[in-house]
Design a protein around this motif. Structure first.
Motif, PDB file in Angstrom:
ATOM      1  N   ILE A 167       0.844  -1.198   0.000  1.00 18.74           N
ATOM      2  CA  ILE A 167       0.000   0.000   0.000  1.00 18.74           C
ATOM      3  C   ILE A 167       0.878   1.246   0.000  1.00 18.74           C
ATOM      4  N   LEU A 168       1.931   1.230   0.811  1.00 19.15           N
ATOM      5  CA  LEU A 168       2.874   2.343   0.819  1.00 19.15           C
ATOM      6  C   LEU A 168       3.465   2.546  -0.578  1.00 19.15           C
ATOM      7  N   ALA A 169       3.841   1.459  -1.230  1.00 24.62           N
ATOM      8  CA  ALA A 169       4.405   1.565  -2.586  1.00 24.62           C
ATOM      9  C   ALA A 169       3.393   2.165  -3.557  1.00 24.62           C
ATOM     10  N   ASP A 170       2.116   1.784  -3.442  1.00 22.76           N
ATOM     11  CA  ASP A 170       1.086   2.359  -4.306  1.00 22.76           C
ATOM     12  C   ASP A 170       0.920   3.854  -4.052  1.00 22.76           C
ATOM     13  N   VAL A 171       0.894   4.243  -2.779  1.00 24.95           N
ATOM     14  CA  VAL A 171       0.739   5.661  -2.444  1.00 24.95           C
ATOM     15  C   VAL A 171       1.936   6.453  -2.957  1.00 24.95           C
ATOM     16  N   GLN A 172       3.131   5.949  -2.713  1.00 22.11           N
ATOM     17  CA  GLN A 172       4.332   6.642  -3.173  1.00 22.11           C
ATOM     18  C   GLN A 172       4.435   6.655  -4.697  1.00 22.11           C
ATOM     19  N   GLY A 173       3.897   5.617  -5.330  1.00 17.74           N
ATOM     20  CA  GLY A 173       3.964   5.516  -6.789  1.00 17.74           C
ATOM     21  C   GLY A 173       2.881   6.285  -7.520  1.00 17.74           C
ATOM     22  N   GLY A 174       1.983   6.937  -6.782  1.00 17.41           N
ATOM     23  CA  GLY A 174       0.958   7.753  -7.419  1.00 17.41           C
ATOM     24  C   GLY A 174      -0.238   6.976  -7.944  1.00 17.41           C
ATOM     25  N   GLU A 175      -0.465   5.782  -7.428  1.00 18.21           N
ATOM     26  CA  GLU A 175      -1.634   4.990  -7.849  1.00 18.21           C
ATOM     27  C   GLU A 175      -2.912   5.761  -7.509  1.00 18.21           C
ATOM     28  N   ARG A 176      -3.838   5.814  -8.465  1.00 13.82           N
ATOM     29  CA  ARG A 176      -5.099   6.535  -8.256  1.00 13.82           C
ATOM     30  C   ARG A 176      -6.266   5.671  -8.721  1.00 13.82           C
ATOM     31  N   SER A 177      -7.414   5.986  -8.212  1.00 13.54           N
ATOM     32  CA  SER A 177      -8.632   5.291  -8.615  1.00 13.54           C
ATOM     33  C   SER A 177      -8.965   5.619 -10.063  1.00 13.54           C
ATOM     34  N   PRO A 178      -9.463   4.642 -10.808  1.00  8.18           N
ATOM     35  CA  PRO A 178      -9.954   4.971 -12.150  1.00  8.18           C
ATOM     36  C   PRO A 178     -11.107   5.977 -12.047  1.00  8.18           C
ATOM     37  N   GLU A 179     -11.194   6.873 -13.011  1.00  7.29           N
ATOM     38  CA  GLU A 179     -12.217   7.926 -12.963  1.00  7.29           C
ATOM     39  C   GLU A 179     -13.633   7.364 -12.950  1.00  7.29           C
ATOM     40  N   GLN A 180     -13.846   6.256 -13.620  1.00  7.58           N
ATOM     41  CA  GLN A 180     -15.183   5.649 -13.637  1.00  7.58           C
ATOM     42  C   GLN A 180     -15.597   5.226 -12.219  1.00  7.58           C
ATOM     43  N   ARG A 181     -14.685   4.657 -11.477  1.00 10.17           N
ATOM     44  CA  ARG A 181     -14.986   4.254 -10.100  1.00 10.17           C
ATOM     45  C   ARG A 181     -15.204   5.488  -9.220  1.00 10.17           C
ATOM     46  N   ARG A 182     -14.389   6.512  -9.408  1.00  2.12           N
ATOM     47  CA  ARG A 182     -14.523   7.748  -8.635  1.00  2.12           C
ATOM     48  C   ARG A 182     -15.901   8.370  -8.888  1.00  2.12           C
ATOM     49  N   ALA A 183     -16.308   8.412 -10.140  1.00  3.68           N
ATOM     50  CA  ALA A 183     -17.615   8.975 -10.482  1.00  3.68           C
ATOM     51  C   ALA A 183     -18.739   8.149  -9.865  1.00  3.68           C
TER      52      ALA A 183
END
Length: 159
Positions: free
Chosen positions: A107-123
Motif C-alpha cells: 500500500i505504501l508503494a502504491d501511495v508513493q507511486g501515485g496509484e489513483r482510482s480509475p475515474e469511472q470508479r470515482r464517479a
C-alpha cells in the motif's frame, strides 16, 4: 483434583458480554498474519448485528500512520483508498467472522507511486454519495470524500 482459588478470577468467565471473547478471537487472528498488516475483523452476531474491530500486527500502526500522512499530503481521497485497498486486500471468512487483511508495504508503494482510482470508479462513488444525501435519513455528505486511513490516527476517527 484442582480447584480455582476464590481470589483468582476465572479468565473469560461467562457474563453475557461477547466482547472479551471477540477480542480474544481478534488477537488470535492477528497472530496469524505477518508484521505490518492492518486487519478489519467483522464479527457477525447471532442477533443480526455486526461488531467491527481494527487490529495491526507488529509495525503496522506507525507504518499505517505514515501511509496516511503521505496519502493526505498527496491529495488522495476515499476513491483512491478503496482502489488501493482492493489491490492489496486479502479477504477470508471463518464462520461468522469476516477478515480483511491489508499488507501495508505494498500500500505504501502504491501511495508513493501515485496509484489513483480509475475515474469511472470515482464517479460511481460520487453518485452513491449523492444518492445517499437525498435520503431523509442520511446526514449531508462531506463536500470532499476524504482518505479513510490505514493507521490508527485516521482509522479511529471513523464513525
Amino acid at each position: 483434583m484442582s480447584t480455582l482459588s476464590p481470589s483468582r478470577p476465572t479468565p473469560l468467565a461467562p457474563t453475557g458480554d461477547p466482547v472479551p471473547v471477540e477480542l480474544a478471537v481478534v488477537d488470535g487472528i492477528s497472530e496469524g498474519y505477518p508484521p505490518e498488516t492492518f486487519l478489519t475483523v467483522n464479527v457477525h452476531r447471532p442477533d443480526g448485528g455486526v461488531k467491527l474491530y481494527y487490529a495491526w500486527t507488529a509495525g503496522g500502526k506507525p507504518l499505517g500512520d505514515r501511509i496516511d500522512q503521505l496519502a493526505v499530503a498527496s491529495g488522495l481521497d476515499a476513491a483512491d483508498w478503496l482502489h488501493i485497498g482492493d489491490r492489496q486486500k486479502d479477504v477470508f471468512h471463518r464462520g461468522r467472522i469476516k477478515v480483511e487483511a491489508y499488507a501495508l508495504r505494498p500500500i505504501l508503494a502504491d501511495v508513493q507511486g501515485g496509484e489513483r482510482s480509475p475515474e469511472q470508479r470515482r464517479a460511481g462513488l460520487h453518485r452513491v454519495v449523492a444518492a445517499a444525501a437525498e435520503s431523509p435519513r442520511q446526514r449531508p455528505p462531506k463536500s470532499h470524500l476524504a482518505w479513510l486511513g490505514f493507521g490508527p490516527a485516521l482509522v479511529q476517527l471513523r464513525p
